[in-house]
Structures are given as structure tokens and as C-alpha cells.
Design a protein around this motif. Structure first.
Motif, short mmCIF file in Angstrom:
data_model
loop_
_atom_site.label_atom_id
_atom_site.label_comp_id
_atom_site.label_asym_id
_atom_site.label_seq_id
_atom_site.Cartn_x
_atom_site.Cartn_y
_atom_site.Cartn_z
N TRP A 304 0.70 -1.34 0.15
CA TRP A 304 -0.06 -0.08 -0.04
C TRP A 304 0.78 1.28 0.08
O TRP A 304 0.63 2.16 -0.58
N LEU A 307 1.81 1.57 -3.68
CA LEU A 307 0.70 2.29 -4.45
C LEU A 307 0.56 3.89 -4.13
O LEU A 307 0.16 4.36 -4.86
N ALA A 313 -4.01 5.76 -6.35
CA ALA A 313 -5.53 6.29 -6.15
C ALA A 313 -5.91 7.40 -7.06
O ALA A 313 -6.98 7.29 -7.43
N LEU A 316 -6.29 6.22 -10.60
CA LEU A 316 -7.80 5.32 -10.96
C LEU A 316 -9.07 6.37 -10.66
O LEU A 316 -10.07 6.33 -11.53
N LEU A 340 -11.07 3.87 -3.16
CA LEU A 340 -9.90 4.26 -3.90
C LEU A 340 -8.97 4.71 -3.13
O LEU A 340 -8.62 6.18 -2.90
N LEU A 345 -6.81 -0.67 -1.72
CA LEU A 345 -6.44 -1.24 -2.99
C LEU A 345 -5.54 -2.28 -2.65
O LEU A 345 -5.63 -3.40 -3.56
N LEU A 348 -7.40 -5.59 -1.95
CA LEU A 348 -8.07 -6.16 -3.01
C LEU A 348 -7.11 -6.87 -3.99
O LEU A 348 -7.45 -7.87 -4.28
N LEU A 349 -5.98 -6.23 -4.28
CA LEU A 349 -4.91 -7.02 -5.03
C LEU A 349 -4.41 -8.44 -4.30
O LEU A 349 -4.69 -9.29 -4.88
#
Length: 457
Positions: A304, A307, A313, A316, A340, A345, A348-349
Motif C-alpha cells: 500500500w 501504491l 488512487a 484510478l 480508492l 487497493l 483487493l490485490l
């Protein structure tokens, strides 16, 4: 045990911490040396092995649960059940439960979240809560019940080792593990109940005279234990939901997947369906746990942050803006914006990765090695990994003598340091806990790659 120095209340933590860590390291070193000595001498005595396991747990039973407040929540949930209320719908802070509040309620964390524990676990909590004892006495009683389940798991591991042609001492890598003793007998975590059922399921899946791992030609699941294994797996699900992920793999390994699933899903649904009906779907506490909880996930934490650094985020969100303009589906797309943010995220991955792992497990024929790979992989994909979660992989790591996971169990108590205000979780504690096991896994993989073809591990 040496760990008492750091977890008993009182005194200056900064002054006690270095000595406590040194003593804790000594406890794990003594464990490793003792079990390695047993294996070299090929000592075979289930009674002695289980006797030492019992003594270790009895020493820890009086310990106050200072590292975790879960046991107080267990007792509260049991009290709510005994009062005829629904702990899946009513959180401790609910006005409907105000009459139950006392000193126990004051010890609870997350009072706004209803329970996440399945029915079998609640049944055990209710037994302890029903005893006419003060809170500490009820906690000791509940820990005692969990110790009985944990010792049953130790006995089942000895039986499983013998069925696999392994020395009894392999079971001591679990039965004498200081982390297991601390988290079950000391802190009183209900995972012990589910783990005991899971070990029982794998034992039922393993016929007598099963070949040693690595000798070739391993085939399990004659079908005779499919119903017993399915029933044990269902009990694990009803104690804690983790074994749900293993049902597809275990069903194939049983040799009679229809019988296994009929027993497992039949019993599990009988226990869980009333919960679903009472809450109108997934229990709200479980939803809150899945969305909000995160701690020390070995992949989640760095993922995270990566990301976030990459601006995933906002990128997206810009994509959703463009999709709205192109399609005009404003209402439907607007529902996606709340997810988002980097932490969710990453979850979810990793959930996709966990699902792929479950599918991959259908090809694994050995229930012992397969359980280690599956539960170990799921732990790595989890956003939340408290030290006691390692109980789900340690039985299989013990019998297969998985150095990376056994090493992780010795380092896992370091995860308590952030809550003690000693060291930041990221990056230092995570690196200390997961760096050495990752290095050990890489070394093991390299050695396996260099091993001549046909040479067993």
C-alpha cells in the motif's frame, strides 16, 4: 518463562526491555536446541513430549493477558449469549446491552464492533462466562479450555508424524514452541480451537503407512476418512473461519470429495446459516474487520505504501472521471470512489492473490505440505497478521521442519514492540520479523534448485 519479564505490568519498560528481549531470545534458542537434540537422538516418547507441553502451558495459565485484550472480548461475547442477546448484531456499546456493563466492559477495545467469532467459539466463551468467577478467574478458565484443545492438537501432531514415518520429536517444534505456549496459555487466543480441528482434519486425511515426504509416489486420501475429515474441518470453520480456504484442497485430497464436502458444508452451514439469517447477510463485525483492520501484513504494508507513492488512487480516480464522461453512468461509478485509497487497493490485490492460491492448492496432493503452503501463503496475503495468527501455519511447519516459518515464530513476538511504544512497526519491526525468514526461504529454494535431480530433500 523468560517472556514474563516483558509482559508483566509495572516497572519501567525502557529499563526492562533489553533484558526481556535477551531472555526471550534465550527461550527460543533453548527450544530449538532441545528439539534438535531430540531429533538427533531419535527419542520416541509421546507421553514425555506431551508432558513437557502440559507443564509449559500450566506455567503460563496464571499470566494476565497484558499483550492482548482478546480474552476479555471473548468473555463479554459469552456473557451476551448467556443473556439471550445477539452478539453478531449488538456491539458492546449498544444501549440494549447497557445492563451487562461492569468492570469487564471497561476492559474492552473496539466496543463499537459486533463480534466476528463463529458459533463454536461463542459456545466456548459462554462456558467460561457462565462460571461464577471474577473476570480474571473466568479468563484462566477459558485459557484452560483452550489449552485442552491445544494439547489435543499436539497429540494429533504426534499421531500424524507417526503416520508419515517421521520422528515424534517433529511435533515438539509446535508443542514446545514458546510462541504457541504464550499465545494460547498466556494470552488465551481462540485460534487454538480452530487449529486443533484443522490438525484433526489433516490426520483423518492421512492413511496409516503414508510415505515419508520427499520419497516420491505420495498419494493420500483413500476415502475412508473423508467424512471424519470433513466434520473436523467444519468444526475448525465454526471456531474460526480460516479453514474455509482449505476446504477445496482437502476435499480433493480426501479421495471422496462429495462425502467430504457433504460433511464439511453440511455441519458448517448448520452452524453459520442462523448467523447469516439473524444479521441479514455477512455479519457487520466481519465486514468491519475486513475493511478496516490492518497490522503487520508482510506484503500488505509495503504494497500500500508503494501504491501511495505511485499515485495509484488519484490515477484510478481520473480513470473513473473519464469513464463517467464517456458512459454517463454517474450513479454506478460514483460508488467506486470510496474504495480508492491505497490500503484498500492493496487488500483487493492481495485478495486476488489469495483466491489464486486457493485455486492452485487444488493441485497439491499431500495434505501436510499443502496445508503449510496454503495457510502460509494466506498469512502472507493477509493485511492483518498478529503474532498468534502464525498458529495456523506452525503445525505443518513443525512436521515438515520448515525453517523459514519456525524462524518467523521466534521473531513474531517483536511485533508487540510497536504497541509497547518501543520501535516503529514500519520499516524496522517488519524488517526484523520477516527479513530473516525471507532470507532462509531464498536460501532453501537455492539449495533445492542446486540439488541433483532425484535426490530427496
Amino acid at each position: 518463562m523468560a517472556v514474563l519479564v516483558v509482559i508483566l505490568p509495572g516497572g519501567d519498560l525502557a529499563a526492562r526491555l533489553p533484558a526481556a528481549l535477551a531472555l526471550l531470545a534465550g527461550a527460543f534458542a533453548a527450544w530449538a536446541l532441545a528439539v534438535a537434540w531430540l531429533e538427533r537422538r531419535r527419542v520416541s516418547s509421546a507421553a514425555a513430549l506431551l508432558g513437557v507441553a502440559l507443564v509449559l502451558r500450566l506455567l503460563m495459565l496464571p499470566l494476565p493477558p497484558t499483550l492482548s485484550d482478546d480474552v476479555w472480548r471473548y468473555l463479554w461475547d459469552g456473557r451476551v449469549v448467556l443473556a439471550g442477546a445477539n452478539p453478531y448484531r449488538l456491539a458492546p456499546a449498544s444501549p440494549e446491552l447497557a445492563s451487562l456493563r461492569d468492570g469487564l466492559w471497561e476492559r474492552l477495545a473496539h466496543r463499537e464492533v459486533p463480534t466476528v467469532y463463529p458459533p463454536l467459539a461463542l459456545g466456548g466463551f459462554s462456558i467460561a462466562a457462565a462460571a461464577p468467577l471474577p473476570a480474571h478467574g473466568s479468563a484462566v478458565l477459558l485459557k484452560g479450555l483452550l489449552v485442552v484443545a491445544d494439547l489435543a492438537a499436539c497429540g494429533a501432531l504426534v499421531a500424524l508424524a507417526r503416520r508419515r514415518g517421521l520422528p515424534d520429536a517433529r511435533a515438539a517444534w509446535y508443542a514446545w514452541n514458546p510462541l504457541v505456549v504464550l499465545e494460547v496459555a498466556g494470552m488465551g487466543h481462540v485460534d487454538a480451537l480452530g487449529v486443533a480441528a484443522a490438525v484433526g482434519a489433516v490426520l483423518a486425511l492421512t492413511p496409516r503407512g503414508a510415505p515419508r515426504p520427499g520419497t516420491g509416489g505420495e498419494r493420500y486420501g483413500t476415502g475412508g476418512g473423508a467424512v471424519v475429515a470433513g466434520g473436523a474441518a467444519a468444526l475448525g470453520v465454526l471456531a474460526k473461519l480460516a479453514p474455509l480456504a482449505a476446504l477445496p484442497m482437502w476435499s480433493r485430497q480426501s479421495g471422496r470429495p462429495v462425502r467430504f464436502l457433504a460433511a464439511a458444508l453440511g455441519l458448517a452451514c448448520a452452524g453459520l446459516l442462523p448467523v447469516v439469517l439473524a444479521t441479514g447477510g455477512t455479519p457487520p463485525g466481519l465486514v468491519t474487520y475486513g475493511v478496516r483492520w490492518e497490522f503487520a501484513g508482510p506484503l500488505h504494508e509495503p504494497l500500500w505504501r508503494a501504491l501511495e507513492a505511485a499515485g495509484a488512487a488519484p490515477a484510478l480516480a481520473a480513470g473513473l472521471d473519464a469513464a463517467k464522461q464517456a458512459t454517463g453512468w454517474h450513479a454506478g461509478i460514483n460508488r467506486l470512489y470510496p474504495v480508492l485509497y491505497p490500503q484498500l487497493l492493496a487488500k483487493l490485490l492481495l485478495a486476488v492473490g489469495a483466491a489464486a492460491l486457493v485455486l492452485r492448492s487444488l493441485a497439491w496432493r499431500d495434505p501436510l505440505a499443502g496445508s503449510r503452503r496454503l495457510f502460509g501463503g494466506l498469512l502472507l496475503c493477509s493485511a492483518t497478521l498478529y503474532p498468534w495468527y502464525l498458529l495456523w501455519v506452525l503445525p505443518w511447519a513443525a512436521l515438515t521442519r520448515s525453517v523459514p516459518w519456525l524462524l518467523a515464530s521466534a521473531l513474531a513476538p517483536l511485533l508487540y514492540l510497536p504497541q509497547l511504544g518501543a520501535v516503529p512497526l514500519f520499516p524496522w519491526v517488519l524488517a526484523a520479523v520477516w527479513g530473516p525468514p525471507a532470507a532462509a526461504a531464498a536460501w532453501s529454494a537455492a539449495r533445492s534448485h542446486r540439488r541433483p535431480e532425484g535426490q530427496s530433500a
